[in-house]
Design a protein around this motif. Sequence first.
Motif, mmCIF file in Angstrom:
data_model
loop_
_atom_site.group_PDB
_atom_site.id
_atom_site.type_symbol
_atom_site.label_atom_id
_atom_site.label_comp_id
_atom_site.label_asym_id
_atom_site.label_seq_id
_atom_site.Cartn_x
_atom_site.Cartn_y
_atom_site.Cartn_z
ATOM 1 N N UNK A 6 -7.195 -3.278 5.045
ATOM 2 C CA UNK A 6 -6.833 -2.805 6.381
ATOM 3 C C UNK A 6 -5.679 -1.792 6.316
ATOM 4 N N UNK A 7 -4.647 -2.159 5.561
ATOM 5 C CA UNK A 7 -3.460 -1.280 5.468
ATOM 6 C C UNK A 7 -3.812 0.039 4.780
ATOM 7 N N UNK A 8 -4.601 -0.033 3.731
ATOM 8 C CA UNK A 8 -4.947 1.191 2.985
ATOM 9 C C UNK A 8 -5.818 2.113 3.825
ATOM 10 N N UNK A 9 -6.769 1.535 4.560
ATOM 11 C CA UNK A 9 -7.665 2.333 5.410
ATOM 12 C C UNK A 9 -6.846 3.006 6.516
ATOM 13 N N UNK A 10 -5.937 2.233 7.111
ATOM 14 C CA UNK A 10 -5.086 2.806 8.164
ATOM 15 C C UNK A 10 -4.170 3.888 7.592
ATOM 16 N N UNK A 11 -3.642 3.634 6.377
ATOM 17 C CA UNK A 11 -2.775 4.636 5.741
ATOM 18 C C UNK A 11 -3.545 5.920 5.441
ATOM 19 N N UNK A 12 -4.846 5.771 5.214
ATOM 20 C CA UNK A 12 -5.698 6.945 4.971
ATOM 21 C C UNK A 12 -6.050 7.682 6.252
ATOM 22 N N UNK A 60 0.846 -1.201 0.000
ATOM 23 C CA UNK A 60 0.000 0.000 0.000
ATOM 24 C C UNK A 60 0.879 1.248 0.000
ATOM 25 N N UNK A 61 1.933 1.189 0.808
ATOM 26 C CA UNK A 61 2.856 2.326 0.920
ATOM 27 C C UNK A 61 3.516 2.614 -0.436
ATOM 28 N N UNK A 62 3.917 1.535 -1.094
ATOM 29 C CA UNK A 62 4.547 1.679 -2.416
ATOM 30 C C UNK A 62 3.574 2.340 -3.398
ATOM 31 N N UNK A 63 2.324 1.850 -3.418
ATOM 32 C CA UNK A 63 1.321 2.397 -4.345
ATOM 33 C C UNK A 63 1.076 3.879 -4.064
ATOM 34 N N UNK A 64 0.855 4.199 -2.787
ATOM 35 C CA UNK A 64 0.535 5.580 -2.418
ATOM 36 C C UNK A 64 1.674 6.549 -2.766
ATOM 37 N N UNK A 65 2.897 6.023 -2.682
ATOM 38 C CA UNK A 65 4.060 6.880 -2.930
ATOM 39 C C UNK A 65 4.368 7.068 -4.414
ATOM 40 N N UNK A 66 3.758 6.223 -5.247
ATOM 41 C CA UNK A 66 4.122 6.255 -6.663
ATOM 42 C C UNK A 66 3.566 7.501 -7.353
ATOM 43 N N UNK A 116 -10.173 4.340 -1.309
ATOM 44 C CA UNK A 116 -10.792 3.174 -1.971
ATOM 45 C C UNK A 116 -9.976 2.763 -3.195
ATOM 46 N N UNK A 117 -9.562 3.765 -3.969
ATOM 47 C CA UNK A 117 -8.784 3.465 -5.171
ATOM 48 C C UNK A 117 -7.470 2.773 -4.811
ATOM 49 N N UNK A 118 -6.888 3.197 -3.674
ATOM 50 C CA UNK A 118 -5.611 2.578 -3.283
ATOM 51 C C UNK A 118 -5.800 1.103 -2.916
ATOM 52 N N UNK A 119 -6.972 0.766 -2.367
ATOM 53 C CA UNK A 119 -7.260 -0.659 -2.083
ATOM 54 C C UNK A 119 -7.297 -1.430 -3.396
ATOM 55 N N UNK A 120 -8.067 -0.898 -4.356
ATOM 56 C CA UNK A 120 -8.247 -1.583 -5.633
ATOM 57 C C UNK A 120 -6.914 -1.718 -6.379
ATOM 58 N N UNK A 121 -6.133 -0.639 -6.404
ATOM 59 C CA UNK A 121 -4.894 -0.679 -7.196
ATOM 60 C C UNK A 121 -3.799 -1.520 -6.532
ATOM 61 N N UNK A 122 -3.801 -1.552 -5.210
ATOM 62 C CA UNK A 122 -2.846 -2.447 -4.548
ATOM 63 C C UNK A 122 -3.234 -3.902 -4.811
ATOM 64 N N UNK A 123 -4.537 -4.179 -4.713
ATOM 65 C CA UNK A 123 -5.001 -5.559 -4.905
ATOM 66 C C UNK A 123 -4.809 -6.059 -6.338
ATOM 67 N N UNK A 124 -4.797 -5.141 -7.302
ATOM 68 C CA UNK A 124 -4.644 -5.560 -8.701
ATOM 69 C C UNK A 124 -3.202 -5.419 -9.192
#
Lengths: 437, 437
Positions: free
Chosen positions: B362-368, B38-44, B426-434
């Motif tokens: 869980x990680x994405x929600x907490x990161x938010x 999640x951290x990697x995605x959010x930082x990109x 929400x988008x970060x959940x979807x993009x991390x999962x995919x």
Amino acid sequence: MKPLRSSFPLSALSLALACAALTAGTAHAQNLDAAAEVKRVLASPVFKSAAATIDKEHERIVEEGIKLTEIPAPPFGEKARAEEFAKMLQAAGLSDVQIDPEGNVLGLRKGTRSDGKVVVVSAHLDTVFPAGTDVKVKRQGTKLYAPGIGDDTLSLAVLLGFVRAMKEAGVNTRDDILFVGTVGEEGPGDLRGVRYLFTKGAYKDKIKSFFSVESGDVNRVTNGGVGSKRYRITFSGPGGHSYGAFGSVNPMFAQAQAAAEFSRILVPAKPKTTYSIGLIGGGTSVNSIPVSSWMEVDMRSESVDELKRLEDRMLKIMQEAAEGENFARSTTNAKITVETKLIGDRPAGNTDMKAEIVQIATAAIEAGGYKPDYNWSSTDSNMPMNLGIPALTIGRGDVGKSGRSHSLDEWTDVEKGPMVKAMTTSLSIVLTATGME
Amino acid sequence: MKPLRSSFPLSALSLALACAALTAGTAHAQNLDAAAEVKRVLASPVFKSAAATIDKEHERIVEEGIKLTEIPAPPFGEKARAEEFAKMLQAAGLSDVQIDPEGNVLGLRKGTRSDGKVVVVSAHLDTVFPAGTDVKVKRQGTKLYAPGIGDDTLSLAVLLGFVRAMKEAGVNTRDDILFVGTVGEEGPGDLRGVRYLFTKGAYKDKIKSFFSVESGDVNRVTNGGVGSKRYRITFSGPGGHSYGAFGSVNPMFAQAQAAAEFSRILVPAKPKTTYSIGLIGGGTSVNSIPVSSWMEVDMRSESVDELKRLEDRMLKIMQEAAEGENFARSTTNAKITVETKLIGDRPAGNTDMKAEIVQIATAAIEAGGYKPDYNWSSTDSNMPMNLGIPALTIGRGDVGKSGRSHSLDEWTDVEKGPMVKAMTTSLSIVLTATGME
């Protein structure tokens, strides 16, 4: 008239009468040879003249029956028909005609030796059919088809025929006769017209006997009035989500428990006592615990005591079921409550087989060549029977000449010969009972 | 989405999971450090660009949500909205858009290293509101009022926003993503859209995981699907006059006995299992033994086995009650029969807490900056959960920014800052999962 088909042989009827709590008319049974009196009336030139008038006026009576049938008279909507009937009663020769506060049409015909009391000869104004029902009469040969034609509208025209025949023939009776068109005989009306007549109206303590002229066969004598009580029972609670609020009290569970317990009550076959649940409803969606639930129950008996016993038990069951549900599930949000609303109350009663009017009816029916058939039913006569006043519901049609009452294809056959014969027999009952001179 | 408010602390949830019969997604749980991903995605920079597009397009997303909300979409009447959504999905940049035979809108976005399977990201087209409901959106400040606005129509616009943001930012995902607008998520629809998708549609064996984007708060993770079975039970008999036919079988007595026995079933608190009677009806008049009587029952459980046990007992009770009535009263005219019709069938299931998509959410929600809240509910995710396919229903709104779902005064707050932040989460959940690259 309620189309109850329970027709008893005499022995069963006697047993039923022995058990029934209230029996009207025993005091009048002693001093009359009914058969002789009926014979005297039938043989009199005055009665023969009255019968001839009925014969002559047959078509007019039928036309007036059609006219009245085509004025809708749903429960609580009898006004237009009442006003027309009042006019016709006046035109037929009664000077003292009025509509009482309840809506009944009353027309008095004075007797020669009145004791200050009256004999009521009535038919009911109302039908079971709701406003908007097509009440146009269709004629096929001698058969008339229309909602309410037989039950009981043609009887109103028969009363008019009686009044004119008595006038033309110069009939004198000992007793005052009060001709009445009652409101509210059918289901929801709950006998409101006759109830008013006997408990509140101007004649309330002055009625010595009562005849209700009904749609049925002339040989049919209704001398037993089945009492009924009807309730709408409503169980209410807090409602809630079927999943989220699971464990909370549910009014439908309380109602189910109540209905199941109600179904287990043992009632006697004689005096006949019955109960049923006829309607249920409640709830808004499959996934919600309902806020309320209701059922309508019907209880009937030939006996006042048995009806009371059944009613008391039913009411106790409802309370117990609500209470049981409040102990079976959570009442955190609210408890189940129950409301019991009386929506129908027809008193039970009967007129003793030995009563003068039963003996007169029997003799007149036999003299007319018919075989008397004694019945229990639920008619305007319930009210006087319950008060201990001799009362009978009698027929005015030939045997088998009407049918499908309470249905849209209700019919009555007005073929002249049988109709006039039956009417004349009914008139002989009334004139013997009122002491025709 | 069914607004079930049962929110568990984690320990209770774990216990429930241990008892549940089906647990999806355990096979995927091993090889991922969800927080790191999640951290990697959010930082990109790519993700940041996508987030910037959502921010820029906020008003457009709101306008598209309003447009879709104002196209009525009652249960079984989603066609007009589906056609518009399909057009909009195409306009947003998906070339392969179709409406499947059930009515679902499907739009494919290819991944770079697809394994031939797809990750579904869906919202539902239907609302609970019947045809004819006024669906005009009223705006008060940042609050929008309209039936269905939150549940779930605005989510369709959010999916469009995701698609455009991904396109503009040049997002590449490992997995193929199938964007779906489902029909029939609400009550009477009985999950028909998602059921078709998983059991009959072109992608039926090709879905590796499933996200349903719903009206709720973004911190809310629905990883348990409460199963439900709904029946309409009808008892039928000969009917008859309440007095004349007394002693004859009465379907309402059979139903009462059945409902009372049903109310006595003991069910476990965990896995939560519930039952209710929500609707009853039958009969035509208080003075008739009814010809039929019916009730609608709702049964739910977190456990497939418990739901089956409850259903079996319920069905047996119905038969026994009909049989009991046939032995308690006369069947001369006819016997009581019972028909049990399944009118709702939502499968139970859940996605294991250890499943990859739960860990990512869980990680994405907490990161938010939100606190995850795990729930059981009844949504489109029930279907894949029941099949053992990892599935979650996730929120797309900021905490506390919507309410009164399933009511005419339903509302959602579209205040820009909180809405964009929640959508981005929400988008970060979807993009991390995919597997965003």
